[in-house]
Design a protein around this motif. Structure first.
Motif, PDB file in Angstrom:
ATOM      1  N   LEU A  73       0.847  -1.186   0.000  1.00 42.41           N
ATOM      2  CA  LEU A  73       0.000   0.000   0.000  1.00 42.41           C
ATOM      3  C   LEU A  73       0.884   1.238   0.000  1.00 42.41           C
ATOM      4  O   LEU A  73       1.886   1.294   0.724  1.00 42.41           O
ATOM      5  CB  LEU A  73      -0.904   0.032   1.232  1.00 42.41           C
ATOM      6  N   ILE A  74       0.511   2.216  -0.806  1.00 45.58           N
ATOM      7  CA  ILE A  74       1.233   3.489  -0.895  1.00 45.58           C
ATOM      8  C   ILE A  74       0.263   4.625  -0.604  1.00 45.58           C
ATOM      9  O   ILE A  74      -0.903   4.584  -1.011  1.00 45.58           O
ATOM     10  CB  ILE A  74       1.843   3.690  -2.303  1.00 45.58           C
ATOM     11  N   ARG A 124      -2.590  17.038 -11.064  1.00 42.70           N
ATOM     12  CA  ARG A 124      -2.229  17.458 -12.423  1.00 42.70           C
ATOM     13  C   ARG A 124      -0.789  17.936 -12.494  1.00 42.70           C
ATOM     14  O   ARG A 124      -0.050  17.598 -13.427  1.00 42.70           O
ATOM     15  CB  ARG A 124      -3.195  18.552 -12.907  1.00 42.70           C
ATOM     16  N   ALA A 125      -0.366  18.694 -11.496  1.00 45.32           N
ATOM     17  CA  ALA A 125       1.027  19.144 -11.451  1.00 45.32           C
ATOM     18  C   ALA A 125       1.961  17.970 -11.220  1.00 45.32           C
ATOM     19  O   ALA A 125       3.045  17.884 -11.817  1.00 45.32           O
ATOM     20  CB  ALA A 125       1.204  20.189 -10.351  1.00 45.32           C
ATOM     21  N   CYS A 126       1.557  17.042 -10.366  1.00 46.33           N
ATOM     22  CA  CYS A 126       2.408  15.904 -10.041  1.00 46.33           C
ATOM     23  C   CYS A 126       2.602  14.992 -11.254  1.00 46.33           C
ATOM     24  O   CYS A 126       3.693  14.429 -11.449  1.00 46.33           O
ATOM     25  CB  CYS A 126       1.809  15.126  -8.875  1.00 46.33           C
ATOM     26  N   ASP A 134       5.466   7.575 -13.760  1.00 43.01           N
ATOM     27  CA  ASP A 134       6.673   6.753 -13.720  1.00 43.01           C
ATOM     28  C   ASP A 134       6.807   6.083 -12.356  1.00 43.01           C
ATOM     29  O   ASP A 134       7.099   4.891 -12.258  1.00 43.01           O
ATOM     30  CB  ASP A 134       7.918   7.594 -14.009  1.00 43.01           C
ATOM     31  N   TYR A 135       6.597   6.851 -11.301  1.00 44.81           N
ATOM     32  CA  TYR A 135       6.688   6.286  -9.952  1.00 44.81           C
ATOM     33  C   TYR A 135       5.569   5.283  -9.712  1.00 44.81           C
ATOM     34  O   TYR A 135       5.795   4.207  -9.142  1.00 44.81           O
ATOM     35  CB  TYR A 135       6.623   7.397  -8.896  1.00 44.81           C
ATOM     36  N   PHE A 136       4.366   5.617 -10.158  1.00 44.07           N
ATOM     37  CA  PHE A 136       3.229   4.728  -9.968  1.00 44.07           C
ATOM     38  C   PHE A 136       3.500   3.352 -10.563  1.00 44.07           C
ATOM     39  O   PHE A 136       3.249   2.319  -9.927  1.00 44.07           O
ATOM     40  CB  PHE A 136       1.974   5.342 -10.603  1.00 44.07           C
ATOM     41  N   LYS A 137       4.038   3.331 -11.773  1.00 41.66           N
ATOM     42  CA  LYS A 137       4.330   2.050 -12.424  1.00 41.66           C
ATOM     43  C   LYS A 137       5.487   1.333 -11.734  1.00 41.66           C
ATOM     44  O   LYS A 137       5.469   0.113 -11.562  1.00 41.66           O
ATOM     45  CB  LYS A 137       4.653   2.288 -13.897  1.00 41.66           C
ATOM     46  N   PRO A 161      11.689   9.331   0.460  1.00 38.12           N
ATOM     47  CA  PRO A 161      12.040  10.745   0.317  1.00 38.12           C
ATOM     48  C   PRO A 161      12.701  11.096  -1.008  1.00 38.12           C
ATOM     49  O   PRO A 161      12.744  12.262  -1.383  1.00 38.12           O
ATOM     50  CB  PRO A 161      13.004  10.989   1.492  1.00 38.12           C
ATOM     51  N   TYR A 162      13.185  10.098  -1.720  1.00 38.77           N
ATOM     52  CA  TYR A 162      13.837  10.326  -3.019  1.00 38.77           C
ATOM     53  C   TYR A 162      12.830  10.619  -4.125  1.00 38.77           C
ATOM     54  O   TYR A 162      13.215  11.048  -5.219  1.00 38.77           O
ATOM     55  CB  TYR A 162      14.664   9.089  -3.403  1.00 38.77           C
ATOM     56  N   VAL A 163      11.544  10.400  -3.860  1.00 38.62           N
ATOM     57  CA  VAL A 163      10.512  10.620  -4.869  1.00 38.62           C
ATOM     58  C   VAL A 163      10.068  12.075  -4.818  1.00 38.62           C
ATOM     59  O   VAL A 163       9.535  12.543  -3.812  1.00 38.62           O
ATOM     60  CB  VAL A 163       9.302   9.683  -4.655  1.00 38.62           C
TER      61      VAL A 163
END
Length: 251
Positions: free
Chosen positions: A3-4, A12-14, A21-24, A235-237
């Motif tokens: 879970l995230i 929209r900005a994100c 890319d992060y989601f995948k 934190p790197y995201v």
């Protein structure tokens, strides 16, 4: 199950800053958002294999929550208690076979604490709601809860004492919730870890110097303790002033 939870500070900005890319990459089973800042039909995300549930605020460009889930929930609730809606879109409850998931974007009490009374009333209502659900099946709460619970949860505790997000009242509400039979999952695994933050001011060099606060959580019913595998902060995201937090649970 992974879970995230992520306060995206405007989906929209994100999206323009690498959200998909992060989601995948993270490949979560359930992905929760706070502060989406959209109305219906303002964004369409192609997320193959996921059911999407959005709770929009009545006010444009403000608040809002969403959950993307591979597992179809038994039911979805957009309100609190007996209410069928919540005007700021701050809560989504998904019922699964083994637990309830409550995605929350807690109101900020504001810099001048002008919304503290409202915030504390909200906390009492949430606590009653969570405990009611927990009597039926275990609960997982996630989201931006807008409080650093202990001094270890922010970089500069002493000068921030009494400020929004670190008042005795707000911290006390978190303590009361945990005492009702809930676990701060990150501290469950990493009780003494310092410098673990999920939000940083946009002021210059603040994030680079890790002058942050841990205000994003996964809180789990103690009934799930033996199923907890790990918790993490990413934190790197980038892409928001918050970063994602993670919980892994077993079946």
């Amino acid at each position: 199950m992974k879970l995230i939870s992520w306060n995206v500070n405007g989906i929209r900005a994100c999206v323009k800053k690498g959200f998909l890319d992060y989601f995948k990459q993270v490949n979560a089973d359930i992905f929760c958002l706070q502060e989406t800042k959209v109305q219906e039909n303002q964004i369409e995300l192609e997320l193959e294999g996921y059911y999407q549930y959005w709770n929009y605020a009545e006010k444009k460009g403000y608040s809002g929550t969403a959950v993307f889930t591979r597992i179809k929930p038994l039911s979805v609730k957009y309100g609190l208690g007996d209410r069928e809606s919540e005007p700021e879109g701050r809560i989504l409850t998904l019922e699964y076979n083994d637990f309830y998931l409550i995605n929350i974007y807690t109101p900020n009490s504001k810099r001048d604490l002008s919304r503290l009374v409202y915030r504390l009333k909200w906390e009492d209502e949430i606590r009653a709601y969570v405990n009611e659900l927990d009597e039926m099946k275990p609960v997982i709460i996630c989201g931006d809860l807008n409080v650093a619970h202990q001094e270890i949860d922010l970089k500069n505790a002493k000068p921030n004492r009494g400020n929004s997000g670190f008042t005795e009242e707000e911290r006390g509400k978190m303590t009361s919730l945990l005492q009702d039979g809930f676990i701060d999952t990150f501290r469950h695994f990493y009780s003494d870890q310092e410098g673990a933050y999920s939000w940083w001011s946009y002021m210059s060099k603040v994030r680079e110097r890790n002058i942050g606060w841990r205000i994003d959580y996964f809180i789990a019913s103690q009934k799930l303790e033996d199923k907890l595998i790990d918790a993490a902060i990413h934190p790197y995201v980038l892409g928001s002033d918050h970063c994602p937090v993670q919980l892994e649970i077993g079946s």
